[in-house]
Design a protein around this motif. Sequence first.
Motif, PDB file in Angstrom:
ATOM      1  N   ILE A 121      -7.927  24.941  15.557  1.00  0.00           N
ATOM      2  CA  ILE A 121      -6.632  25.328  16.933  1.00  0.00           C
ATOM      3  C   ILE A 121      -8.279  27.075  17.458  1.00  0.00           C
ATOM      4  O   ILE A 121      -8.829  27.251  16.341  1.00  0.00           O
ATOM      5  CB  ILE A 121      -5.429  26.078  16.362  1.00  0.00           C
ATOM      6  CG1 ILE A 121      -4.532  25.233  16.210  1.00  0.00           C
ATOM      7  CG2 ILE A 121      -4.504  27.088  17.251  1.00  0.00           C
ATOM      8  CD1 ILE A 121      -3.471  26.233  15.310  1.00  0.00           C
ATOM      9  N   ASP A 122      -8.162  26.109  18.454  1.00  0.00           N
ATOM     10  CA  ASP A 122      -9.189  27.015  19.499  1.00  0.00           C
ATOM     11  C   ASP A 122     -10.533  26.799  18.640  1.00  0.00           C
ATOM     12  O   ASP A 122     -11.333  27.870  18.357  1.00  0.00           O
ATOM     13  CB  ASP A 122      -8.695  28.169  19.697  1.00  0.00           C
ATOM     14  CG  ASP A 122      -7.437  28.128  20.603  1.00  0.00           C
ATOM     15  OD1 ASP A 122      -7.482  27.640  21.231  1.00  0.00           O
ATOM     16  OD2 ASP A 122      -6.718  29.187  20.553  1.00  0.00           O
ATOM     17  N   GLY A 123     -10.455  25.789  17.809  1.00  0.00           N
ATOM     18  CA  GLY A 123     -12.123  25.620  17.118  1.00  0.00           C
ATOM     19  C   GLY A 123     -11.838  25.576  15.694  1.00  0.00           C
ATOM     20  O   GLY A 123     -13.063  26.254  15.420  1.00  0.00           O
ATOM     21  N   LYS A 124     -11.011  26.918  15.379  1.00  0.00           N
ATOM     22  CA  LYS A 124     -11.129  27.586  14.289  1.00  0.00           C
ATOM     23  C   LYS A 124     -10.006  26.810  13.049  1.00  0.00           C
ATOM     24  O   LYS A 124      -9.500  26.380  13.557  1.00  0.00           O
ATOM     25  CB  LYS A 124     -10.550  28.976  14.400  1.00  0.00           C
ATOM     26  CG  LYS A 124     -11.097  29.882  14.858  1.00  0.00           C
ATOM     27  CD  LYS A 124     -10.392  31.519  14.995  1.00  0.00           C
ATOM     28  CE  LYS A 124     -11.217  31.974  16.505  1.00  0.00           C
ATOM     29  NZ  LYS A 124     -10.634  33.246  16.659  1.00  0.00           N
ATOM     30  N   PRO A 125     -10.014  26.744  11.671  1.00  0.00           N
ATOM     31  CA  PRO A 125      -9.885  25.995  10.238  1.00  0.00           C
ATOM     32  C   PRO A 125      -8.347  26.504  10.484  1.00  0.00           C
ATOM     33  O   PRO A 125      -8.354  27.479  10.186  1.00  0.00           O
ATOM     34  CB  PRO A 125     -10.983  25.504   9.909  1.00  0.00           C
ATOM     35  CG  PRO A 125     -11.732  26.986  10.058  1.00  0.00           C
ATOM     36  CD  PRO A 125     -11.720  27.070  11.069  1.00  0.00           C
ATOM     37  N   PHE A 126      -7.326  25.859  10.189  1.00  0.00           N
ATOM     38  CA  PHE A 126      -6.338  26.323   9.942  1.00  0.00           C
ATOM     39  C   PHE A 126      -5.370  25.158   8.690  1.00  0.00           C
ATOM     40  O   PHE A 126      -6.054  23.716   9.123  1.00  0.00           O
ATOM     41  CB  PHE A 126      -5.079  26.150  11.441  1.00  0.00           C
ATOM     42  CG  PHE A 126      -5.541  27.668  12.348  1.00  0.00           C
ATOM     43  CD1 PHE A 126      -3.650  28.440  11.897  1.00  0.00           C
ATOM     44  CD2 PHE A 126      -6.364  27.591  12.973  1.00  0.00           C
ATOM     45  CE1 PHE A 126      -4.280  29.425  12.503  1.00  0.00           C
ATOM     46  CE2 PHE A 126      -6.278  28.934  13.561  1.00  0.00           C
ATOM     47  CZ  PHE A 126      -5.311  29.894  13.616  1.00  0.00           C
ATOM     48  N   MET A 127      -4.739  25.795   8.073  1.00  0.00           N
ATOM     49  CA  MET A 127      -3.946  24.715   7.588  1.00  0.00           C
ATOM     50  C   MET A 127      -2.064  24.740   7.748  1.00  0.00           C
ATOM     51  O   MET A 127      -1.693  25.228   8.033  1.00  0.00           O
ATOM     52  CB  MET A 127      -4.368  25.068   5.462  1.00  0.00           C
ATOM     53  CG  MET A 127      -3.139  24.330   4.780  1.00  0.00           C
ATOM     54  SD  MET A 127      -3.151  24.986   3.169  1.00  0.00           S
ATOM     55  CE  MET A 127      -3.604  26.615   3.424  1.00  0.00           C
ATOM     56  N   ALA A 128      -1.792  23.613   8.039  1.00  0.00           N
ATOM     57  CA  ALA A 128      -1.097  22.942   9.255  1.00  0.00           C
ATOM     58  C   ALA A 128       0.426  22.487   7.734  1.00  0.00           C
ATOM     59  O   ALA A 128      -0.037  21.178   8.015  1.00  0.00           O
ATOM     60  CB  ALA A 128      -1.034  22.524  10.212  1.00  0.00           C
ATOM     61  N   MET A 129       1.712  22.683   7.645  1.00  0.00           N
ATOM     62  CA  MET A 129       2.658  22.281   7.462  1.00  0.00           C
ATOM     63  C   MET A 129       3.389  21.857   7.460  1.00  0.00           C
ATOM     64  O   MET A 129       4.521  22.927   8.904  1.00  0.00           O
ATOM     65  CB  MET A 129       2.408  22.885   5.748  1.00  0.00           C
ATOM     66  CG  MET A 129       3.214  24.039   6.341  1.00  0.00           C
ATOM     67  SD  MET A 129       2.197  25.053   4.832  1.00  0.00           S
ATOM     68  CE  MET A 129       0.666  25.256   5.023  1.00  0.00           C
ATOM     69  N   PRO A 130       4.931  21.681   7.507  1.00  0.00           N
ATOM     70  CA  PRO A 130       6.556  21.907   8.152  1.00  0.00           C
ATOM     71  C   PRO A 130       6.529  22.834   8.393  1.00  0.00           C
ATOM     72  O   PRO A 130       6.533  23.499   6.149  1.00  0.00           O
ATOM     73  CB  PRO A 130       7.330  20.350   8.115  1.00  0.00           C
ATOM     74  CG  PRO A 130       6.409  19.794   6.633  1.00  0.00           C
ATOM     75  CD  PRO A 130       4.750  20.818   6.664  1.00  0.00           C
ATOM     76  N   LEU A 131       7.821  23.567   8.058  1.00  0.00           N
ATOM     77  CA  LEU A 131       8.425  25.287   7.701  1.00  0.00           C
ATOM     78  C   LEU A 131       9.756  24.209   8.233  1.00  0.00           C
ATOM     79  O   LEU A 131      10.001  24.228   9.095  1.00  0.00           O
ATOM     80  CB  LEU A 131       7.854  26.080   8.645  1.00  0.00           C
ATOM     81  CG  LEU A 131       8.847  26.919   8.204  1.00  0.00           C
ATOM     82  CD1 LEU A 131       9.197  26.832   6.316  1.00  0.00           C
ATOM     83  CD2 LEU A 131       8.543  28.492   8.922  1.00  0.00           C
ATOM     84  N   LYS A 132      10.585  24.060   7.497  1.00  0.00           N
ATOM     85  CA  LYS A 132      12.396  23.697   7.274  1.00  0.00           C
ATOM     86  C   LYS A 132      12.909  24.727   7.228  1.00  0.00           C
ATOM     87  O   LYS A 132      12.956  25.793   7.108  1.00  0.00           O
ATOM     88  CB  LYS A 132      12.199  22.708   6.050  1.00  0.00           C
ATOM     89  CG  LYS A 132      10.822  21.494   6.119  1.00  0.00           C
ATOM     90  CD  LYS A 132      11.590  20.336   5.568  1.00  0.00           C
ATOM     91  CE  LYS A 132      11.156  19.231   5.567  1.00  0.00           C
ATOM     92  NZ  LYS A 132      11.119  18.666   4.300  1.00  0.00           N
ATOM     93  N   ASN A 133      14.177  24.828   8.194  1.00  0.00           N
ATOM     94  CA  ASN A 133      15.525  25.155   8.708  1.00  0.00           C
ATOM     95  C   ASN A 133      16.036  26.000   7.098  1.00  0.00           C
ATOM     96  O   ASN A 133      16.441  24.692   6.495  1.00  0.00           O
ATOM     97  CB  ASN A 133      16.377  24.117   9.175  1.00  0.00           C
ATOM     98  CG  ASN A 133      17.168  25.670  10.353  1.00  0.00           C
ATOM     99  OD1 ASN A 133      17.259  26.469   9.811  1.00  0.00           O
ATOM    100  ND2 ASN A 133      18.039  24.876  10.647  1.00  0.00           N
ATOM    101  N   GLY A 134      15.880  27.367   7.039  1.00  0.00           N
ATOM    102  CA  GLY A 134      16.032  28.010   5.764  1.00  0.00           C
ATOM    103  C   GLY A 134      15.845  27.806   3.788  1.00  0.00           C
ATOM    104  O   GLY A 134      15.639  28.395   3.663  1.00  0.00           O
ATOM    105  N   LYS A 135      14.092  27.431   4.370  1.00  0.00           N
ATOM    106  CA  LYS A 135      12.971  27.054   3.066  1.00  0.00           C
ATOM    107  C   LYS A 135      11.658  28.304   3.616  1.00  0.00           C
ATOM    108  O   LYS A 135      11.743  28.823   4.570  1.00  0.00           O
ATOM    109  CB  LYS A 135      12.914  25.599   3.500  1.00  0.00           C
ATOM    110  CG  LYS A 135      13.402  24.625   2.728  1.00  0.00           C
ATOM    111  CD  LYS A 135      14.509  24.967   2.247  1.00  0.00           C
ATOM    112  CE  LYS A 135      15.497  23.467   2.003  1.00  0.00           C
ATOM    113  NZ  LYS A 135      16.398  23.615   0.592  1.00  0.00           N
ATOM    114  N   SER A 136      11.130  27.882   2.669  1.00  0.00           N
ATOM    115  CA  SER A 136       9.920  28.821   2.329  1.00  0.00           C
ATOM    116  C   SER A 136       8.905  28.109   2.219  1.00  0.00           C
ATOM    117  O   SER A 136       8.803  26.816   1.261  1.00  0.00           O
ATOM    118  CB  SER A 136      10.655  29.914   1.653  1.00  0.00           C
ATOM    119  OG  SER A 136      10.498  30.125   0.187  1.00  0.00           O
ATOM    120  N   VAL A 137       7.570  28.745   2.347  1.00  0.00           N
ATOM    121  CA  VAL A 137       6.445  28.212   1.789  1.00  0.00           C
ATOM    122  C   VAL A 137       5.777  29.089   1.296  1.00  0.00           C
ATOM    123  O   VAL A 137       5.514  30.090   1.979  1.00  0.00           O
ATOM    124  CB  VAL A 137       5.757  27.493   3.523  1.00  0.00           C
ATOM    125  CG1 VAL A 137       4.379  27.117   2.901  1.00  0.00           C
ATOM    126  CG2 VAL A 137       6.340  26.246   3.990  1.00  0.00           C
TER     127      VAL A 137
END
Length: 102
Positions: free
Chosen positions: A34-50
């Motif tokens: 994102i904007d040239g910076k490294p990110f770890m992306a994952m789904p965030l489901k309704n009512g759940k936590s990561v």
Amino acid sequence: MRKLVVLRKWSIIESGSRIILSVSCDEEKANTNIDGKPFMAMPLKNGKSVELEITDEETIVYISSSTMEVDYTIPAGTENVTLQTKAKYNPMQGNPFVITKI
């Protein structure tokens, strides 16, 4: 290293939306940029936590879907961080998400 917990509060608002959680990270763990910076992306489901391990440096958290995007900056430190995300009904702006530290 410290622990980051992101909770998505269950809500009927935006319940059908695919919400993506992106957290700034090292190059080795990154699966997107994102904007040239490294990110770890994952789904965030309704009512759940990561739960993730993050560095002691400043960390940026993005929550996005096809209709909105919000970010939160976690300051540098050693304490564990728990964030809650939820849709906030606003007839003038639609249903924007908010991120709060709890």
